[in-house]
Motif scaffolding. Structure first.
Motif, mmCIF file in Angstrom:
data_model
loop_
_atom_site.group_PDB
_atom_site.id
_atom_site.type_symbol
_atom_site.label_atom_id
_atom_site.label_comp_id
_atom_site.label_asym_id
_atom_site.label_seq_id
_atom_site.Cartn_x
_atom_site.Cartn_y
_atom_site.Cartn_z
ATOM 1 N N PHE A 226 0.864 -1.182 0.000
ATOM 2 C CA PHE A 226 0.000 0.000 0.000
ATOM 3 C C PHE A 226 0.902 1.234 0.000
ATOM 4 O O PHE A 226 1.566 1.532 0.988
ATOM 5 C CB PHE A 226 -0.923 -0.003 1.224
ATOM 6 C CG PHE A 226 -1.729 -1.267 1.362
ATOM 7 C CD1 PHE A 226 -2.797 -1.528 0.510
ATOM 8 C CD2 PHE A 226 -1.409 -2.206 2.336
ATOM 9 C CE1 PHE A 226 -3.528 -2.706 0.627
ATOM 10 C CE2 PHE A 226 -2.136 -3.382 2.468
ATOM 11 C CZ PHE A 226 -3.199 -3.632 1.608
ATOM 12 N N ASP A 227 0.923 1.945 -1.118
ATOM 13 C CA ASP A 227 1.833 3.070 -1.336
ATOM 14 C C ASP A 227 1.022 4.358 -1.421
ATOM 15 O O ASP A 227 0.106 4.471 -2.241
ATOM 16 C CB ASP A 227 2.618 2.838 -2.634
ATOM 17 C CG ASP A 227 3.815 3.774 -2.771
ATOM 18 O OD1 ASP A 227 3.829 4.843 -2.148
ATOM 19 O OD2 ASP A 227 4.742 3.431 -3.531
ATOM 20 N N THR A 228 1.359 5.331 -0.567
ATOM 21 C CA THR A 228 0.596 6.585 -0.500
ATOM 22 C C THR A 228 1.512 7.764 -0.782
ATOM 23 O O THR A 228 2.579 7.895 -0.174
ATOM 24 C CB THR A 228 -0.059 6.742 0.880
ATOM 25 O OG1 THR A 228 0.934 6.600 1.914
ATOM 26 C CG2 THR A 228 -1.126 5.676 1.095
ATOM 27 N N ASP A 229 1.064 8.643 -1.686
ATOM 28 C CA ASP A 229 1.890 9.769 -2.130
ATOM 29 C C ASP A 229 1.032 11.007 -2.389
ATOM 30 O O ASP A 229 -0.197 10.937 -2.501
ATOM 31 C CB ASP A 229 2.598 9.428 -3.460
ATOM 32 C CG ASP A 229 3.412 8.156 -3.417
ATOM 33 O OD1 ASP A 229 4.503 8.185 -2.851
ATOM 34 O OD2 ASP A 229 2.938 7.130 -3.949
ATOM 35 N N ASN A 230 1.729 12.142 -2.559
ATOM 36 C CA ASN A 230 1.159 13.369 -3.143
ATOM 37 C C ASN A 230 -0.082 13.885 -2.439
ATOM 38 O O ASN A 230 -1.010 14.377 -3.067
ATOM 39 C CB ASN A 230 0.872 13.158 -4.634
ATOM 40 C CG ASN A 230 2.141 12.895 -5.416
ATOM 41 O OD1 ASN A 230 2.339 11.779 -5.915
ATOM 42 N ND2 ASN A 230 3.021 13.874 -5.510
ATOM 43 N N GLY A 231 -0.100 13.770 -1.096
ATOM 44 C CA GLY A 231 -1.202 14.366 -0.356
ATOM 45 C C GLY A 231 -2.430 13.495 -0.247
ATOM 46 O O GLY A 231 -3.534 14.012 -0.007
ATOM 47 N N PHE A 232 -2.289 12.192 -0.375
ATOM 48 C CA PHE A 232 -3.455 11.312 -0.235
ATOM 49 C C PHE A 232 -4.013 11.421 1.189
ATOM 50 O O PHE A 232 -3.277 11.311 2.168
ATOM 51 C CB PHE A 232 -3.082 9.871 -0.552
ATOM 52 C CG PHE A 232 -4.209 8.898 -0.333
ATOM 53 C CD1 PHE A 232 -5.438 9.105 -0.941
ATOM 54 C CD2 PHE A 232 -4.044 7.788 0.484
ATOM 55 C CE1 PHE A 232 -6.488 8.218 -0.732
ATOM 56 C CE2 PHE A 232 -5.084 6.892 0.684
ATOM 57 C CZ PHE A 232 -6.312 7.115 0.076
ATOM 58 N N SER A 233 -5.334 11.596 1.294
ATOM 59 C CA SER A 233 -5.954 11.858 2.595
ATOM 60 C C SER A 233 -7.134 10.940 2.890
ATOM 61 O O SER A 233 -7.957 11.255 3.747
ATOM 62 C CB SER A 233 -6.428 13.319 2.660
ATOM 63 O OG SER A 233 -7.439 13.576 1.669
ATOM 64 N N GLY A 234 -7.238 9.811 2.207
ATOM 65 C CA GLY A 234 -8.384 8.926 2.394
ATOM 66 C C GLY A 234 -8.348 8.156 3.694
ATOM 67 O O GLY A 234 -7.361 8.162 4.440
ATOM 68 N N LYS A 235 -9.458 7.492 3.969
ATOM 69 C CA LYS A 235 -9.589 6.623 5.142
ATOM 70 C C LYS A 235 -9.654 5.174 4.666
ATOM 71 O O LYS A 235 -10.312 4.868 3.674
ATOM 72 C CB LYS A 235 -10.853 6.981 5.926
ATOM 73 C CG LYS A 235 -10.820 8.388 6.518
ATOM 74 C CD LYS A 235 -12.026 8.667 7.367
ATOM 75 C CE LYS A 235 -13.281 8.909 6.547
ATOM 76 N NZ LYS A 235 -13.239 10.170 5.806
ATOM 77 N N MET A 236 -8.993 4.265 5.404
ATOM 78 C CA MET A 236 -8.877 2.865 5.027
ATOM 79 C C MET A 236 -9.194 1.979 6.231
ATOM 80 O O MET A 236 -8.746 2.268 7.340
ATOM 81 C CB MET A 236 -7.437 2.540 4.589
ATOM 82 C CG MET A 236 -6.880 3.433 3.504
ATOM 83 S SD MET A 236 -7.473 2.973 1.880
ATOM 84 C CE MET A 236 -7.995 4.581 1.316
ATOM 85 N N SER B 132 -1.795 12.334 4.436
ATOM 86 C CA SER B 132 -2.293 12.208 5.813
ATOM 87 C C SER B 132 -3.358 11.127 5.914
ATOM 88 O O SER B 132 -4.260 11.214 6.743
ATOM 89 C CB SER B 132 -2.864 13.548 6.286
ATOM 90 O OG SER B 132 -3.908 13.980 5.404
ATOM 91 N N ALA B 133 -3.268 10.110 5.066
ATOM 92 C CA ALA B 133 -4.249 9.031 5.077
ATOM 93 C C ALA B 133 -4.308 8.380 6.457
ATOM 94 O O ALA B 133 -3.331 8.362 7.206
ATOM 95 C CB ALA B 133 -3.884 7.988 4.024
ATOM 96 N N VAL B 134 -5.490 7.833 6.777
ATOM 97 C CA VAL B 134 -5.705 7.170 8.058
ATOM 98 C C VAL B 134 -6.042 5.707 7.791
ATOM 99 O O VAL B 134 -7.053 5.402 7.146
ATOM 100 C CB VAL B 134 -6.845 7.841 8.850
ATOM 101 C CG1 VAL B 134 -7.030 7.139 10.195
ATOM 102 C CG2 VAL B 134 -6.558 9.329 9.057
#
Length: 504
Positions: free
Chosen positions: A241-251, A287-289
């Motif tokens: 699970f790779d998060t970049d560029n301001g991803f802010s979703g909830k998982m 800032s994904a959670v």
């Protein structure tokens, strides 16, 4: 040359039979309609081939792909204003020679709504027994939500730009879907992933998706705000699970399982998280959670495991397409000013548990100290080193710049994980979790905790302000599964852990 589909003037005689509405409190009761809600002006797809093998085939209009087996050829773009509906039970086979890829562009929508009993499958067109990671491109969804670089071109050599200001943007619905053997490496560090999401908005529905044997990351988010539940990353080449560029979703409810013989030259992690590639402080921050994630790392799956390129040989699955084999690194790699947040998660068997890294001049460690990123209620077990501060060192030593090491002090990452109030636990033995952990060849695995596991019967797991949103289920267990009971296995019925030998 770009080609545009000619609209078929024949209206579908009978679109859908209305289904009786049933009710159930179960998450996985297969209550999804037998067919998606296709609008009356959608046209049935003609033939069993999608695309023409070129790199610029365009779908324009509203089409429904009826249940069946189809060949995807070349790069197929669903253009702005267009809608593509795929019926449950449909199988789409990606063509290897044309690096087949399906791209949903900003302003377009895809409705790939399978069911628990009839998932939609995107897979390799190669014969059973000869499929390999990177046999085709993968599924790419792009939208108009925020990222921290403005208009971005999605990686992988595709034409599509994504990004905007609408975090509520809607790109459609992806439910009960499998994506197998995708992820072609267009160029070094420019790969198409199993499921690539660029600036996808939270109006989009993504749940019950399994990505298996991707030739790069299983799931990657470049900005956006989409929320996702029930994701499976299985035997991917690079990161889960790779998060970049301001991803802010909830998982919530995610599983990552590694094949101990497959890792990337760039080093493979469970989480890899950057604010952006340069490590800048551009906003919005990543800032994904994440809550309720289970990572099954390579250690513990094979008694002979060794984190070197002699052992990690691709398990006869090396596609020899430019992707490179390497080593495993960390369950969590948080770097380059990412403000990632991880709660209620369990990870087993990685060379390193956690990395909080100040590479490229970033202040990721300061963000952690200031509470701008959070790791809380996390269990590690069977890690070789609890923490590391420098990429590709595997040493629990302090680094404040991501370059120089102070061997006289433990890593910042170790201290942060072990801090008072974090409620994190590091166990020496994987067995202490009482977590079912089959080896990498089990066809129908169960990764839930058994009776007496320290992961169950917990309280106060959702007190943090980041978890107060009603979207999160307020459960009393750590990891992706409540128990090892069949009734609590949300993977039942729609996943496949032996796609190599499945006849489609």
């Amino acid at each position: 040359m770009k080609r545009m589909l000619t609209r078929i003037n024949l209206v579908v005689a009978t679109m859908m039979a209305m289904l009786a509405v049933g009710t159930s409190c179960s998450k996985d009761d297969d209550s999804t309609p037998a067919n998606p809600s296709v609008p009356g002006d959608a046209v049935a797809w003609s033939g069993t081939t999608i695309g023409d093998g070129s790199d610029a085939f365009e779908v324009k209009g509203k089409y429904v792909i009826k249940k069946g087996v189809y060949s995807l050829k070349g790069w197929v773009y669903v253009t702005s204003g267009s809608e593509l509906y795929i019926e449950p039970g449909t199988v789409v086979k990606g063509d290897k020679a044309t690096k087949a890829t399906l791209i949903v562009e900003p302003g377009a929508k895809i409705f790939a709504e399978g069911t628990q009993a009839q998932p939609i499958v995107f897979t390799s067109a190669q014969a059973p027994g000869s499929r390999k990671p990177g046999d085709w491109g993968g599924l790419v969804i792009c939208g108009k939500a925020k990222n921290n670089l403005g208009q971005m071109t999605i990686e992988g050599g595709l034409r599509t730009q994504h990004g905007g200001t609408d975090d509520n943007d809607n790109s459609g619905k992806i439910r009960y879907v499998r994506i197998e053997f995708g992820g072609y490496p267009f160029a070094t560090d420019q790969e198409i992933n199993g499921l690539t999401m660029g600036s996808v908005g939270r109006g989009t529905t993504i749940d019950h998706v399994q990505v298996s044997y991707s030739n790069d990351d299983s799931f990657e988010w470049f900005g956006g705000a989409v929320n996702c539940k029930n994701l499976v990353a299985y035997h991917g080449w690079d990161d889960d699970f790779d998060t970049d560029n301001g991803f802010s979703g909830k998982m919530q409810y995610l599983l990552g399982v590694r094949n101990p013989k497959i890792a990337d030259q760039s080093v493979s992690n469970g989480f890899e998280s950057d604010n952006n590639a340069s490590g800048s402080t551009a906003e919005p921050f990543t800032s994904a959670v994440f809550s309720n994630v289970t990572f099954i790392g390579p250690i513990g799956q094979d008694a002979q495991f060794a984190n070197n390129t002699t052992y990690i040989n691709g398990a006869n699955l090396n596609p020899n397409n430019g992707s490179r084999l390497g080593q495993f690194q960390a369950a969590f790699q948080i770097r380059r000013n990412s403000h990632l947040n991880v709660f209620n998660t369990v990870a087993t068997g990685y060379p390193v548990g956690i990395m909080i890294e100040n590479d490229k001049g970033s202040a990721t460690q300061a963000a952690a100290t200031a509470g701008k990123l959070t790791v809380q209620n996390v269990f590690f077990a069977g890690m070789t080193a609890l923490g590391s501060d420098k990429n590709k060192t595997w040493l629990d030593q302090l680094s404040t710049d991501g370059t120089n090491l102070d061997a006289t002090k433990p890593s910042f990452s170790n201290g942060y994980f072990s801090r008072t109030g974090g409620n994190n636990t590091n166990l020496a033995a994987i067995a202490d979790l009482k977590l079912k952990q089959p080896n990498s060849t089990v066809a129908s695995p169960n990764y839930g905790p058994s009776a007496g596991s320290p992961l169950v019967g917990k309280s106060n797991l959702f007190t943090n302000a980041l978890l107060q949103d009603a979207w999160f289920d307020k459960v009393d267990f750590i990891g992706a599964f409540k128990s090892d009971s069949d009734a609590d296995n949300w993977m039942k019925g729609w996943t496949n852990f032996d796609p190599q030998n499945t006849v489609y």
